[in-house]
Design an enzyme around this catalytic site. Structure first.
Site, short mmCIF file in Angstrom:
data_model
loop_
_atom_site.label_atom_id
_atom_site.label_comp_id
_atom_site.label_asym_id
_atom_site.label_seq_id
_atom_site.Cartn_x
_atom_site.Cartn_y
_atom_site.Cartn_z
N GLY A 16 13.38 -2.10 1.41
CA GLY A 16 13.28 -3.46 1.93
C GLY A 16 14.56 -4.22 1.65
N GLY A 18 16.06 -8.50 1.60
CA GLY A 18 15.80 -9.92 1.78
C GLY A 18 17.00 -10.74 1.37
N GLY A 19 16.77 -12.05 1.12
CA GLY A 19 17.86 -12.94 0.78
C GLY A 19 18.57 -12.54 -0.50
N MET A 20 17.86 -11.87 -1.42
CA MET A 20 18.48 -11.46 -2.69
C MET A 20 19.08 -10.06 -2.61
SD MET A 20 18.43 -13.82 -4.92
CE MET A 20 18.77 -12.85 -6.36
N VAL A 23 15.66 -3.96 -1.94
CA VAL A 23 14.60 -3.52 -2.84
C VAL A 23 14.55 -2.00 -2.73
CG1 VAL A 23 12.14 -3.61 -3.39
CG2 VAL A 23 13.30 -5.66 -2.52
N LYS A 38 14.42 -4.46 -7.83
CA LYS A 38 15.20 -5.47 -7.10
C LYS A 38 16.29 -6.00 -8.03
CE LYS A 38 13.19 -8.73 -4.67
NZ LYS A 38 12.45 -9.96 -4.32
N ASP A 131 7.67 -20.19 -3.91
CA ASP A 131 8.23 -19.67 -2.66
C ASP A 131 7.16 -18.88 -1.89
OD1 ASP A 131 10.09 -19.31 -0.68
OD2 ASP A 131 11.16 -17.68 -1.68
#
Length: 454
Positions: A16, A18-20, A23, A38, A131
């Site tokens: 995966g 995402g913004g960070m 993963v 992560k 969030d």
């Protein structure tokens, strides 16, 4: 050669992004199980937030619920910190809706009931997610939902932060009070849960922030929330969660019960008591009556809504002055005519004002009381903060895990009505922890109450 993290976790493949960042599926070589990793941040970018990340990882690890992605470890790999979590073979709800299209109310309800149950458990334990959004709801092939990312991944590198870095969370799902600069609470989580239900039903978030972000935040703060005719029997839950007044919003448990009840639950809409009368705050100087009926609120947050408007005007390139209050509109001052010479020379006793010593003593006494008698300490919160922090049950959820709270440092600011302190928590289970806390106080006639936590 496969990369290994912290000498224990072998990265297998990316599952995966995402913004960070990515993963990864990884193998825990010590326990022989699959986990998800992560990378929270590179140490150079983490800076002063490292202690906060570590604290929130520990808090999240305390939450044990079938609907929550379990946190196992915070792995220190020299230059990086990695969050080690339960691996869930799934897609996030946002991806599911993008693939299958908007879901019907009957399809949406069982998924969001699970998310609401997980959020209710977090709130009962004193944990605010901050969030809540479809991207943080993982859906398995069996349509089991697990809620992840409990307030850990909000660091300086997160793309969900605004350009100022002041507003955390994903803008399309923010509660109005958070978009205006206020702190996240259980009530703001519930708004975000409602916004996620809206997304699931319509295929998009309630507010489009892909273009003019500040314009969207301005609408969020000042305008009534959007509604959809796709809601069907879920319309009451959208109205109960996306309610502008945090004190009038449903709780996460209300949402769970309503959704689990099916279409027949539409007649069992939770109700909220009318908000309490707005108390007056004592002031050192006389002010117009309209200005004396403010809710207990810290002085530094008074211009927040105006600040959003100012920032919006700056972004749009519109100059000029923002007039917060027209002094010429104030009613003329009137002075009672003295009845005799003696009365004309009398002086009025000045109203009491906050002092540093009193504010620091208030916090000292509060921490000495709260572990032994949470019910009594709860009365040291303003009614507004009691509501937005999740109520007495959520309050007990945290303080019942604490054996002692030892104050180490305290510094009060009477002008801003804030107190910053360091407290050493001795936990009943698990390792002790040290937190740096800043609270906002309300003040009236020599009495202090806690009105919020930053």
């Amino acid at each position: 050669m496969q990369q290994q993290v912290a000498g224990r976790y072998t990265l297998l493949r990316e599952v995966g992004r995402g913004g960070m960042g990515a993963v990864w599926l990884a193998r825990d070589e010590v326990l022989g199980r699959e986990v998800a990793l992560k990378r929270l941040a590179h140490r150079e970018g983490l800076g002063a937030t490292e202690e906060r990340v570590q604290r929130e990882a520990r808090v999240s690890a305390m939450l044990n619920h079938a609907g929550v992605v379990a946190v196992f470890d915070l792995a220190d790999d020299g230059d990086d910190l990695w969050l080690v979590m339960e691996y869930v073979d799934s897609v996030d709800l946002s991806t599911l809706v993008r693939r299958e299209g908007p879901l019907s109310p009957d399809q949406t309800a069982p998924l969001m009931a699970q998310a609401a149950a997980a959020l209710a458990a977090a709130h009962a334990a004193g944990i605010v997610h901050r969030d809540v959004k479809p991207g943080n709801m993982l859906v398995t092939r069996e349509r089991q939902v697990k809620l992840g990312d409990f307030g850990i991944a909000r660091t300086g590198a997160d793309a969900s932060l605004t350009a100022t870095g002041l507003v955390t969370g994903s803008p399309g799902y923010l509660a109005p009070e958070v978009a205006a600069g206020g702190g996240a609470t259980a009530a703001s989580d519930v708004w975000s849960l409602g916004a996620s239900i809206f997304h699931t039903l319509t295929g998009h978030p309630p507010y489009d922030t892909s273009g003019n972000l500040m314009g969207a935040l301005y609408r969020l703060v000042h305008e009534e929330p959007p509604r959809t005719d796709r809601a069907g029997w879920l319309d009451p839950v959208l109205r109960g969660t996306m309610e502008r007044d945090p004190q009038q919003r449903w709780s996460a448990r209300d949402v769970q019960v309503f959704l689990a009840g099916g279409p027949g639950a539409a007649a069992a809409v939770p109700t909220r008591p009318a908000p309490p009368p707005r108390p007056q705050i004592a002031a050192a100087q006389e002010a117009p009556a309209a200005e004396q009926t403010q809710v207990f609120a810290p002085r530094r947050r008074t211009p927040l809504l105006a600040a959003v408007a100012v920032l919006l005007l700056a972004v749009l390139g519109v100059g000029g002055w923002l007039v917060l209050r027209d002094e010429s509109s104030d009613p003329p001052a009137t002075t009672a005519e003295p009845t005799d010479q003696a009365s004309s020379t009398e002086t009025t006793e000045p109203a009491p004002t906050p002092t540093r010593a009193e504010m620091e003593a208030f916090i000292t006494d509060y921490l000495a009381l709260v572990v032994d008698d949470p019910d009594a300490a709860f009365e040291h919160l303003t009614p507004a903060f009691q509501q937005t922090s999740g109520g007495l049950e959520s309050y007990h959820g945290w303080w019942d895990t604490v054996r002692a709270a030892q104050l180490q440092q305290v510094n009060a600011d009477p002008d801003r009505l804030t107190v910053t302190y360091r407290v050493h928590y001795k936990m009943k289970k698990g390792p002790d922890r040290v937190d740096d806390v800043t609270v906002d106080l309300a003040y009236e006639d020599g009495t202090y109450l806690i009105n919020g936590e930053q």
